[in-house]
Write a protein that holds these residues in place. Sequence first.
Motif, PDB file in Angstrom:
ATOM      1  N   GLY A  25     -33.893  13.591 -48.356  1.00 48.44           N
ATOM      2  CA  GLY A  25     -34.101  14.976 -47.959  1.00 48.44           C
ATOM      3  C   GLY A  25     -35.438  15.563 -48.381  1.00 48.44           C
ATOM      4  O   GLY A  25     -35.944  16.494 -47.750  1.00 48.44           O
ATOM      5  N   ALA A  26     -36.025  15.023 -49.418  1.00 47.41           N
ATOM      6  CA  ALA A  26     -37.314  15.533 -49.914  1.00 47.41           C
ATOM      7  C   ALA A  26     -38.445  14.622 -49.431  1.00 47.41           C
ATOM      8  O   ALA A  26     -38.224  13.437 -49.158  1.00 47.41           O
ATOM      9  N   PRO A  27     -39.660  15.151 -49.340  1.00 48.94           N
ATOM     10  CA  PRO A  27     -40.794  14.310 -48.939  1.00 48.94           C
ATOM     11  C   PRO A  27     -40.945  13.105 -49.866  1.00 48.94           C
ATOM     12  O   PRO A  27     -40.797  13.218 -51.079  1.00 48.94           O
ATOM     13  N   PRO A  71     -34.339   6.850 -48.664  1.00 50.56           N
ATOM     14  CA  PRO A  71     -33.021   7.181 -48.129  1.00 50.56           C
ATOM     15  C   PRO A  71     -31.918   6.729 -49.076  1.00 50.56           C
ATOM     16  O   PRO A  71     -32.058   5.727 -49.780  1.00 50.56           O
ATOM     17  N   GLY A  72     -30.819   7.446 -49.106  1.00 46.09           N
ATOM     18  CA  GLY A  72     -29.682   7.071 -49.940  1.00 46.09           C
ATOM     19  C   GLY A  72     -28.996   5.810 -49.442  1.00 46.09           C
ATOM     20  O   GLY A  72     -28.439   5.046 -50.221  1.00 46.09           O
ATOM     21  N   PHE A  73     -29.043   5.599 -48.143  1.00 42.52           N
ATOM     22  CA  PHE A  73     -28.436   4.424 -47.527  1.00 42.52           C
ATOM     23  C   PHE A  73     -29.475   3.747 -46.643  1.00 42.52           C
ATOM     24  O   PHE A  73     -30.173   4.419 -45.877  1.00 42.52           O
TER      25      PHE A  73
END
Length: 103
Positions: free
Chosen positions: A49-51, A55-57
């Motif tokens: 979500g942040a620059p 990615p989480g996945f």
Amino acid sequence: MIKVSVMYQNSDNASFDIDYYCNAHFPLVEKLLGEALKGVSVDYGISGGAPDEAPGFIAIGHLMFNSVEDFQESFGPNAGVIMEDLANFTNIEPKIQINEIKI
């Protein structure tokens, strides 16, 4: 209708071959699950979500079925073959979530 999401969490030591996943693994899954499978999609993580956040996945595969029972009846007998193929594209143990599609 339900969606089975197969999520491959990102980590420093994660490896994932998205080309194999899309061009070999998913066609295998589609063939094995047959008419019970109503739709598929693959998401490939490009950012958090942040620059500049990872990615989480790395990837999330989605499988759509009319019901949980249709998923279980089609996946159960083929689980061994499907799970054995994971070694061909990743070292990540997937997390699975079954969702009811509302919209």
